[in-house]
Design a protein around this motif. Structure first.
Motif, PDB file in Angstrom:
ATOM      1  N   GLN A 212      -2.211 -67.410  22.830  1.00 18.45           N
ATOM      2  CA  GLN A 212      -3.329 -66.791  23.552  1.00 18.45           C
ATOM      3  C   GLN A 212      -4.046 -65.780  22.676  1.00 18.45           C
ATOM      4  O   GLN A 212      -4.369 -64.669  23.099  1.00 18.45           O
ATOM      5  CB  GLN A 212      -2.824 -66.137  24.845  1.00 18.45           C
ATOM      6  CG  GLN A 212      -2.259 -67.109  25.860  1.00 18.45           C
ATOM      7  CD  GLN A 212      -3.310 -68.094  26.343  1.00 18.45           C
ATOM      8  OE1 GLN A 212      -4.276 -67.717  26.996  1.00 18.45           O
ATOM      9  NE2 GLN A 212      -3.136 -69.371  25.997  1.00 18.45           N
ATOM     10  N   LEU A 213      -4.299 -66.171  21.433  1.00 12.71           N
ATOM     11  CA  LEU A 213      -4.895 -65.267  20.456  1.00 12.71           C
ATOM     12  C   LEU A 213      -6.029 -65.974  19.726  1.00 12.71           C
ATOM     13  O   LEU A 213      -5.877 -67.097  19.237  1.00 12.71           O
ATOM     14  CB  LEU A 213      -3.830 -64.822  19.450  1.00 12.71           C
ATOM     15  CG  LEU A 213      -4.239 -63.774  18.416  1.00 12.71           C
ATOM     16  CD1 LEU A 213      -4.523 -62.438  19.089  1.00 12.71           C
ATOM     17  CD2 LEU A 213      -3.134 -63.607  17.375  1.00 12.71           C
ATOM     18  N   ILE A 214      -7.184 -65.310  19.676  1.00 13.82           N
ATOM     19  CA  ILE A 214      -8.322 -65.825  18.924  1.00 13.82           C
ATOM     20  C   ILE A 214      -8.206 -65.335  17.482  1.00 13.82           C
ATOM     21  O   ILE A 214      -8.126 -64.140  17.221  1.00 13.82           O
ATOM     22  CB  ILE A 214      -9.659 -65.345  19.525  1.00 13.82           C
ATOM     23  CG1 ILE A 214      -9.740 -65.738  21.002  1.00 13.82           C
ATOM     24  CG2 ILE A 214     -10.826 -65.918  18.748  1.00 13.82           C
ATOM     25  CD1 ILE A 214      -9.713 -67.217  21.261  1.00 13.82           C
ATOM     26  N   PHE A 215      -8.199 -66.266  16.562  1.00 11.12           N
ATOM     27  CA  PHE A 215      -7.999 -65.987  15.140  1.00 11.12           C
ATOM     28  C   PHE A 215      -9.220 -66.498  14.388  1.00 11.12           C
ATOM     29  O   PHE A 215      -9.442 -67.696  14.271  1.00 11.12           O
ATOM     30  CB  PHE A 215      -6.709 -66.704  14.693  1.00 11.12           C
ATOM     31  CG  PHE A 215      -6.468 -66.742  13.206  1.00 11.12           C
ATOM     32  CD1 PHE A 215      -6.127 -65.588  12.522  1.00 11.12           C
ATOM     33  CD2 PHE A 215      -6.542 -67.935  12.506  1.00 11.12           C
ATOM     34  CE1 PHE A 215      -5.886 -65.628  11.155  1.00 11.12           C
ATOM     35  CE2 PHE A 215      -6.306 -67.990  11.145  1.00 11.12           C
ATOM     36  CZ  PHE A 215      -5.972 -66.826  10.469  1.00 11.12           C
ATOM     37  N   PRO A 236      -7.297 -61.075  21.638  1.00  9.48           N
ATOM     38  CA  PRO A 236      -6.585 -61.809  22.679  1.00  9.48           C
ATOM     39  C   PRO A 236      -7.573 -62.670  23.457  1.00  9.48           C
ATOM     40  O   PRO A 236      -8.740 -62.308  23.617  1.00  9.48           O
ATOM     41  CB  PRO A 236      -5.993 -60.700  23.564  1.00  9.48           C
ATOM     42  CG  PRO A 236      -6.009 -59.471  22.718  1.00  9.48           C
ATOM     43  CD  PRO A 236      -7.183 -59.620  21.797  1.00  9.48           C
ATOM     44  N   VAL A 237      -7.133 -63.837  23.919  1.00 14.20           N
ATOM     45  CA  VAL A 237      -7.994 -64.729  24.687  1.00 14.20           C
ATOM     46  C   VAL A 237      -8.577 -64.008  25.889  1.00 14.20           C
ATOM     47  O   VAL A 237      -9.743 -64.199  26.246  1.00 14.20           O
ATOM     48  CB  VAL A 237      -7.201 -65.973  25.130  1.00 14.20           C
ATOM     49  CG1 VAL A 237      -8.001 -66.796  26.142  1.00 14.20           C
ATOM     50  CG2 VAL A 237      -6.862 -66.842  23.921  1.00 14.20           C
ATOM     51  N   GLN A 238      -7.772 -63.132  26.524  1.00 13.43           N
ATOM     52  CA  GLN A 238      -8.256 -62.400  27.702  1.00 13.43           C
ATOM     53  C   GLN A 238      -9.438 -61.505  27.357  1.00 13.43           C
ATOM     54  O   GLN A 238     -10.372 -61.362  28.142  1.00 13.43           O
ATOM     55  CB  GLN A 238      -7.122 -61.548  28.298  1.00 13.43           C
ATOM     56  CG  GLN A 238      -5.945 -62.344  28.830  1.00 13.43           C
ATOM     57  CD  GLN A 238      -4.907 -62.626  27.758  1.00 13.43           C
ATOM     58  OE1 GLN A 238      -5.215 -62.578  26.572  1.00 13.43           O
ATOM     59  NE2 GLN A 238      -3.691 -62.920  28.175  1.00 13.43           N
ATOM     60  N   GLN A 239      -9.404 -60.893  26.166  1.00  6.01           N
ATOM     61  CA  GLN A 239     -10.510 -60.028  25.748  1.00  6.01           C
ATOM     62  C   GLN A 239     -11.782 -60.837  25.534  1.00  6.01           C
ATOM     63  O   GLN A 239     -12.870 -60.427  25.954  1.00  6.01           O
ATOM     64  CB  GLN A 239     -10.147 -59.294  24.457  1.00  6.01           C
ATOM     65  CG  GLN A 239     -11.255 -58.377  23.945  1.00  6.01           C
ATOM     66  CD  GLN A 239     -10.909 -57.723  22.613  1.00  6.01           C
ATOM     67  OE1 GLN A 239      -9.756 -57.699  22.203  1.00  6.01           O
ATOM     68  NE2 GLN A 239     -11.911 -57.216  21.930  1.00  6.01           N
ATOM     69  N   LEU A 240     -11.644 -61.995  24.904  1.00  7.63           N
ATOM     70  CA  LEU A 240     -12.805 -62.846  24.683  1.00  7.63           C
ATOM     71  C   LEU A 240     -13.387 -63.314  26.012  1.00  7.63           C
ATOM     72  O   LEU A 240     -14.603 -63.346  26.189  1.00  7.63           O
ATOM     73  CB  LEU A 240     -12.420 -64.048  23.828  1.00  7.63           C
ATOM     74  CG  LEU A 240     -13.568 -64.991  23.452  1.00  7.63           C
ATOM     75  CD1 LEU A 240     -14.570 -64.283  22.556  1.00  7.63           C
ATOM     76  CD2 LEU A 240     -13.034 -66.236  22.756  1.00  7.63           C
TER      77      LEU A 240
END
Length: 368
Positions: A212-215, A236-240
């Motif tokens: 669940q991490l945008i890299f 984090p995906v949630q932040q995006l």
């Protein structure tokens, strides 16, 4: 003659979090995927002993790793990985300081049967232990279940590097390309394009889906046309998802009243709503705003717990408490025709589309 240190044998106890030294994180490792899984479990034991203050100085460490932690029935593969693991090296270089270190960390590996269970017994010599478990002020920390779910050894290694920066709350960092190629043990034939496709893109997909991490990455420094250093950004995906919802709200705020109506009907077409319910929502600005917000959150996976979106939407809009008006008093439905929108782009609904895409299709593009 100096007496050899005794072994300190530890029974296997799976911990939820791994702790490892940054030297190990930044070392070049030759391990295959299965070999790396064995090493991860050794680190799981060593690091937690270090955190608990149970590592005794100048003592070899011996760990029993159950075969069942690595496979259900492919024991031959585990045995083969144990054999090759005993020959693999890790290497650490610090070009600025002119320092280097080469270690064959697991020269003694054997199989053990205890209580009808098969184990791999791995010895870690006393002088090698600190390179794994000397945590100091800065170290790498990550969740075992996340790294265990990764299938590519490149994704595993990049996750370790990412976790090292996350642990010090650093979501943006730079890394020389050649140094990363070395650390990740990439083939010497790899060009920058190969590195992006076979390493970075693979890690990006796995980290998004399983961690669940945008890299993301972008060139940071070039020499001529050659990219020599990259900048990495972590989200984090949630932040995006939260940022995407906020962007949708800003775009909707710029729409005219008629454009909001058109957008409202386009969004409602994706849910099981009756004509009179659609008209009711359109005539209530507050409900229309709620509709836009919920739809954006659904599209950006901000409400993964919602199983029935139609039911949730109806309840949130208060439709579950309303009764359908009698035919004699019913509001005549006048859903706007798509042809009302400027005909530069085909505006017909073509399946489910994120709200941002719908809005973009409604707003004429500015001439560049």
């Amino acid at each position: 003659m100096e007496k050899a240190p005794e072994n300190q044998l530890s029974l296997f106890n799976r911990h939820t979090t791994n702790y490892q030294s940054n030297i190990f994180t930044l070392s070049r490792q030759e391990f295959t995927e299965l070999e790396k899984k064995i090493v991860i479990l050794v680190v799981n034991q060593l690091g937690n002993l270090a955190v608990q203050g149970k590592l005794q100085p100048n003592r070899n460490q011996a760990f029993l790793i159950p075969y069942s932690e690595l496979t259900k029935d492919h024991y031959a593969q585990v045995s083969a990985a144990a054999e090759t693991l005993s020959k693999k090296q890790i290497a650490y270089k610090d070009e600025k300081k002119g320092e280097y270190l080469f270690i064959t960390p697991f020269p003694m590996i054997r199989s053990v049967m205890q209580n009808n269970r098969r184990y791999i017994e791995i010895d870690v010599y006393a002088n090698v232990v600190p390179y794994f478990a000397d945590l100091g002020q800065r170290y790498t920390k990550y969740e075992l279940d996340i790294i265990w779910s990764l299938s590519s050894v490149y994704a595993i290694r990049i996750f370790e590097i990412v976790s090292m920066h996350q642990h010090i709350k650093k979501t943006r960092f730079t890394f020389p390309v050649d140094e990363m190629l070395y650390i990740l043990n990439c083939p010497s034939s790899y060009r920058y394009a190969d590195f992006q496709v076979n390493v970075l893109e693979v890690a990006k997909r796995e980290l998004r889906n399983k961690a669940q991490l945008i890299f993301e990455w972008s060139p940071f420094k070039k020499i001529g046309k050659k990219v020599v250093e990259l900048e990495f950004q972590l989200k984090p995906v949630q932040q995006l998802a939260a940022e995407n919802v906020e962007d949708d709200e800003k775009r909707i705020a710029q729409l005219s009243a008629s454009e909001r109506v058109i957008l409202g009907y386009q969004v409602m077409a994706q849910y099981q709503l009756k004509p009179w319910q659609k008209d009711y929502i359109i005539t209530e600005p507050g409900l229309l705003d709620t509709l836009f917000r919920l739809h954006s959150e659904f599209e950006n996976q901000r409400r993964p717990e919602v199983k029935n979106k139609n039911k949730y939407l109806a309840k949130s809009l208060g439709l579950d408490k309303l009764k359908e008006p009698r035919k004699s008093t019913a509001i005549v439905t006048h859903e706007p025709q798509i042809s009302f929108v400027p005909p530069v782009v085909d505006k017909r609904i073509k399946g489910d589309r994120p709200i941002g895409q719908i809005i973009n299709s409604m707003i004429p593009q500015q001439d560049k």
